[in-house]
Design a protein around this motif. Structure first.
Motif, PDB file in Angstrom:
ATOM      1  N   LEU A 135       0.828  -1.208   0.000  1.00  0.00           N
ATOM      2  CA  LEU A 135       0.000   0.000   0.000  1.00  0.00           C
ATOM      3  C   LEU A 135       0.862   1.259   0.000  1.00  0.00           C
ATOM      4  CD1 LEU A 135      -2.819   1.264   0.125  1.00  0.00           C
ATOM      5  CD2 LEU A 135      -2.712   1.092   2.628  1.00  0.00           C
ATOM      6  N   GLN A 136       1.965   1.225   0.749  1.00  0.00           N
ATOM      7  CA  GLN A 136       2.843   2.392   0.817  1.00  0.00           C
ATOM      8  C   GLN A 136       3.508   2.652  -0.533  1.00  0.00           C
ATOM      9  OE1 GLN A 136       5.329   1.227   4.125  1.00  0.00           O
ATOM     10  NE2 GLN A 136       4.023   2.267   5.600  1.00  0.00           N
TER      11      GLN A 136
ATOM     12  N   SER B  26       1.023   4.057  -2.969  1.00  0.00           N
ATOM     13  CA  SER B  26       0.649   5.446  -2.682  1.00  0.00           C
ATOM     14  C   SER B  26       1.469   6.425  -3.518  1.00  0.00           C
ATOM     15  CB  SER B  26       0.817   5.753  -1.187  1.00  0.00           C
ATOM     16  OG  SER B  26       2.183   5.725  -0.824  1.00  0.00           O
TER      17      SER B  26
ATOM     18  N   LYS C   2      -0.156   9.066  -6.355  1.00  0.00           N
ATOM     19  CA  LYS C   2       0.069  10.511  -6.340  1.00  0.00           C
ATOM     20  C   LYS C   2       0.308  11.046  -7.756  1.00  0.00           C
ATOM     21  CE  LYS C   2       2.491  14.106  -3.772  1.00  0.00           C
ATOM     22  NZ  LYS C   2       2.861  15.048  -4.834  1.00  0.00           N
TER      23      LYS C   2
ATOM     24  N   TYR D   1      -6.136  13.011  -4.095  1.00  0.00           N
ATOM     25  CA  TYR D   1      -5.039  12.379  -3.351  1.00  0.00           C
ATOM     26  C   TYR D   1      -4.941  12.981  -1.954  1.00  0.00           C
ATOM     27  CZ  TYR D   1      -0.518  10.290  -2.357  1.00  0.00           C
ATOM     28  OH  TYR D   1       0.495   9.556  -1.789  1.00  0.00           O
TER      29      TYR D   1
ATOM     30  N   LEU E 148      -5.183  11.074   1.759  1.00  0.00           N
ATOM     31  CA  LEU E 148      -4.214  11.202   2.838  1.00  0.00           C
ATOM     32  C   LEU E 148      -4.885  11.651   4.130  1.00  0.00           C
ATOM     33  CD1 LEU E 148      -0.932  12.873   1.461  1.00  0.00           C
ATOM     34  CD2 LEU E 148      -1.217  10.559   2.332  1.00  0.00           C
TER      35      LEU E 148
ATOM     36  N   HIS F 208      -6.692   8.819   5.638  1.00  0.00           N
ATOM     37  CA  HIS F 208      -5.769   7.857   6.214  1.00  0.00           C
ATOM     38  C   HIS F 208      -5.285   8.318   7.597  1.00  0.00           C
ATOM     39  CE1 HIS F 208      -2.594   4.835   6.397  1.00  0.00           C
ATOM     40  NE2 HIS F 208      -1.739   5.801   6.693  1.00  0.00           N
TER      41      HIS F 208
END
Length: 273
Positions: A247-248, A251, A255, A263, A267, A270
């Motif tokens: 997931l990281q 990301s 972006k 986006y 964030l 999250h």
């Protein structure tokens, strides 16, 4: 001066007394590399599988002395891994300017001083590899981590240019951006205090707890060590690598693909803002 054994590459890695740096240094020494780790405080090398030299990345004379010591012992430095760094959190409005400058000295200017000091050695060898440990956070402005993101983003961009400038000397450079790993970085970072009655008090306090949970639940630093080894044995390393949870890594791609406001909304969701 000792003549370096070309079959046993010499590695210099900053910030090797704990966390990701220690894992990388241990893994590479177990793979047969001659590893020199650095730490601001003197370390007993007998407790590690690699050698230690004292070095503070914010102190130029300290950098020069450590690089000279390794070169005097081995006659070469094949790989520099810029790993030392520090975290910083807080509302940008409330972080003291002195603390902002301190983290830039460590995360940005520190690696640049290391590179500048090692380059003449590598240039004489007509070979070398420089690996900068950045962060996935450097690809985006994260709330209450904006200054940290800025330091790592600045290093990413600067290294892109640096890489092209030093290619002519046979020297390679790459950036490796980790996500959250289970290390002691959360306890070692500078936390701007949660100020009572501050307009950021509640939200920042909650976000701080969430960030620490992400680090505590992070992946094993050994994963980074294995990835670094793969990069070292690759004769043609890429400009950028990202290491972390799926997931990281996704990301970063999102972006580039999503509209900015969408986006940003993701964030904020999250981080529960």
């Amino acid at each position: 001066m000792k003549n370096g054994n070309s079959s046993e590459k010499v590695v210099l890695i900053t910030g090797a007394s704990s966390g990701i740096g220690k894992s990388i240094a241990t893994h590479l020494s177990n793979k047969g590399f001659k590893v020199y780790g650095t730490s601001r405080k003197p370390q007993d090398s007998s407790k590690y599988t690699f050698n230690f030299v004292q070095l503070d990345v914010t102190d130029k004379p300290s950098i020069e002395e450590a690089v000279y010591e390794v070169y005097e012992r081995e006659g070469r430095i094949d790989i520099l891994i810029n790993n030392a760094g520090m975290g910083i959190t807080g509302p940008i409005e409330e972080i003291p300017e002195a603390e902002m400058k301190k983290v830039f000295e460590t995360n940005y200017f520190g690696p640049l001083h290391m590179i500048k000091t090692v380059l003449p050695v590598m240039r004489r060898q007509k070979s070398g590899l420089i690996i900068n440990i950045t962060s996935i956070a450097g690809y985006m402005g994260l709330p209450y981590r904006g200054i940290y993101s800025a330091t790592k983003g600045a290093l990413e961009i600067t290294a892109e240019a640096y890489r092209m400038e030093i290619k002519q000397f046979g020297i390679k450079m790459t950036n490796v951006a980790p996500g959250d790993f289970a290390t002691n970085i959360a306890s070692g970072r500078y936390h701007a205090p949660v100020i009572k009655d501050s307009p950021y008090e509640k939200v920042y306090g909650n976000t701080l707890k969430l960030m620490d949970e992400h680090v505590d639940a992070g992946q094993d630093p050994e994963l980074m060590a294995k990835e670094i080894y793969k990069i070292i044995i690759n004769p043609n390393p890429k400009v950028h690598y990202k290491v972390g949870e799926r997931l990281q890594k996704i990301s970063v791609k999102l972006k580039a693909l999503l509209p900015d406001k969408l986006y940003e909304k993701m964030l904020m969701k999250h981080y529960k803002l």
